[in-house]
Design an enzyme around this catalytic site. Sequence first.
Site, mmCIF file in Angstrom:
data_model
loop_
_atom_site.group_PDB
_atom_site.id
_atom_site.type_symbol
_atom_site.label_atom_id
_atom_site.label_comp_id
_atom_site.label_asym_id
_atom_site.label_seq_id
_atom_site.Cartn_x
_atom_site.Cartn_y
_atom_site.Cartn_z
ATOM 1 N N ASP A 53 0.778 -1.248 0.000
ATOM 2 C CA ASP A 53 0.000 0.000 0.000
ATOM 3 C C ASP A 53 0.809 1.299 0.000
ATOM 4 O O ASP A 53 1.771 1.416 0.764
ATOM 5 C CB ASP A 53 -0.863 0.091 1.267
ATOM 6 C CG ASP A 53 -1.569 -1.190 1.617
ATOM 7 O OD1 ASP A 53 -1.471 -2.153 0.864
ATOM 8 O OD2 ASP A 53 -2.208 -1.211 2.675
ATOM 9 N N GLU A 111 -10.462 -2.350 4.144
ATOM 10 C CA GLU A 111 -9.149 -1.829 4.529
ATOM 11 C C GLU A 111 -8.986 -0.420 3.936
ATOM 12 O O GLU A 111 -9.734 -0.011 3.051
ATOM 13 C CB GLU A 111 -8.042 -2.731 3.957
ATOM 14 C CG GLU A 111 -8.198 -4.204 4.313
ATOM 15 C CD GLU A 111 -7.038 -5.079 3.838
ATOM 16 O OE1 GLU A 111 -6.459 -5.764 4.674
ATOM 17 O OE2 GLU A 111 -6.730 -5.081 2.630
HETATM 18 C C1 FRU Z 1 -3.882 -3.644 2.710
HETATM 19 C C2 FRU Z 1 -3.261 -4.045 4.044
HETATM 20 C C3 FRU Z 1 -3.612 -3.037 5.116
HETATM 21 C C4 FRU Z 1 -2.490 -3.204 6.091
HETATM 22 C C5 FRU Z 1 -1.318 -3.463 5.179
HETATM 23 C C6 FRU Z 1 -0.279 -4.383 5.750
HETATM 24 O O1 FRU Z 1 -3.230 -4.144 1.604
HETATM 25 O O2 FRU Z 1 -3.685 -5.346 4.396
HETATM 26 O O3 FRU Z 1 -4.886 -3.205 5.685
HETATM 27 O O4 FRU Z 1 -2.300 -2.063 6.880
HETATM 28 O O5 FRU Z 1 -1.841 -4.031 4.008
HETATM 29 O O6 FRU Z 1 0.853 -4.446 4.940
#
Ligand code: FRU
Length: 509
Positions: free
Chosen positions: A73, A246
């Site tokens: 992300d 998310e």
């Molecule tokens: C989304 C996610 C988020 C988390 C991150 C962990 O892709 O699962 O919810 O903060 O990646 O790397």
Amino acid sequence: MKSIYSLLLGIGVSGLLLAGCDKDNKNDGFVVGSDQEQTGGNDNQDNGVASSARNELYRPQVHFTPKKNWINDPNGMVYVDGIYHLYYQYNPQGNGWGNMSWGHATSTDLMHWDEKPVAMVRNQWGDIFSGSAIVDKENVAGFGKNAILAFYTASGEHQQQCLAYSTDGGLTFTQYENNPVIANTSLPDFRDPKVIWHEESGKWIMCLALGWSTQIEFWGSADLKHWEILSTFTTDAARCNIGQWECPDLIRMPYNGGEKWVLIVSNNPGGPVGGSGTEYFVGDFDGKEFKAMNLDYPLWLDYGADNYAGVTWSNAPAGRTLFIGWMNNWNYSGDVPCSPWRSAMTLPRELTLKDVNGSPLLCAPIVKELDGIAGAWRAAVAGEMEKAAAYEAKFAVSLDSNTSIRLANSFGEYMDIEVRPSADMLTVKRGSSTGKTDFHSLFSIPGIQAPLHKDGGEMILHLVLDASSVEIFSEDGRVSVTNLVFPQEPYNRILGVEGVEYRPLSSIW
Ligand code: FRU
């Protein structure tokens, strides 16, 4: 960590961490995550990351990638003093998900990126998961006027919201001494804080995602340190709730002479073609509660397989809503054939909310800064484009009859796109003809479908063709389809349509 995607599918990030994180494991992680990872970050800089060539097979030439190692992300995007900061989920130790830290890159034009030392590494509270950043112009938190404040989820035994601040322009961060600012010991998924300013209530608002319980919580604060819960949003639209929620974002947008609020929610594995996708709701926000309009949900910001976890820049230049996403999908991200790096970001997009046939539609065309790396438009002779690092192509498609478009290269690899106006549908065929697909059984997708939202007799399509991606847009961004592909060379012929124009894009590295 190779099969993190399947673990995520099955139990979610939090479940994974809870399952694998007894106290001893956590301490192990912490030792690695403090000293060695910090060294890893500095090592990046000593290696002259920014100046080294990035030209391996499949290496994107106009999209951000780190010199080496895993990213997911985008995090903490903030615009300060003419600089766009892009932090991101980063593994300083390797090419698979793990040791989550915030990598960092900066740009003055949203195209050329300068990779910086790792900004935050795992600490006593756990991994540094996703989050956001703001500029504290009034020094309400007391860390200094114009300090950059980062809000992230510390993911250890529990997922809790933490604050860190930077007084050196976003290069290094100091942890707030009274972390976590929002403690949690009960919710299994509680993460990805996105903080925005709400003028009318004079409050900072934090959106948080609750994973498998498919809810977004809104919290409020006057001083950025003390937070109180304001409300919870969810939806009855069953198709929106297949995966975990998310990476939320709440954006105020002009609409039809007034304004609306757009709530962005990343959903995995409930995306439009399975796996990861970014959905949105349109509605009103009164400083406490978000109320969604009654629309035909799910609405997807991008109908391709590979645009996930994107959010917008904080403090962006006036009037601009700038977005970037992770160009990958948890279904197969751990296996995409890239080394020594793994994953890229999408090209930055400029979001607008348009009234299309009486309903609000979030449009996401590429930012105008693409012009800065583009040559002059020219005609593709018999569909062929002269060799360049990457290409932007455009052509008109009739909305009165069907059109089949083939993107091809000199290795005989190709990807087909079909436009079927009667079904209001654009279909991308990402099968084995497109290049390498056998690295994962879920990568080959015969029909990736996007609505055209047509309202005229013709549509101008724009394509950005890079070493391992094809992004398809209509001119105003109402169609947006982002897909990874792994051909031996970028597609450089466009067949099946007349009047193809293109402009060469020069490498950003
Ligand atoms: C989304 C996610 C988020 C988390 C991150 C962990 O892709 O699962 O919810 O903060 O990646 O790397």
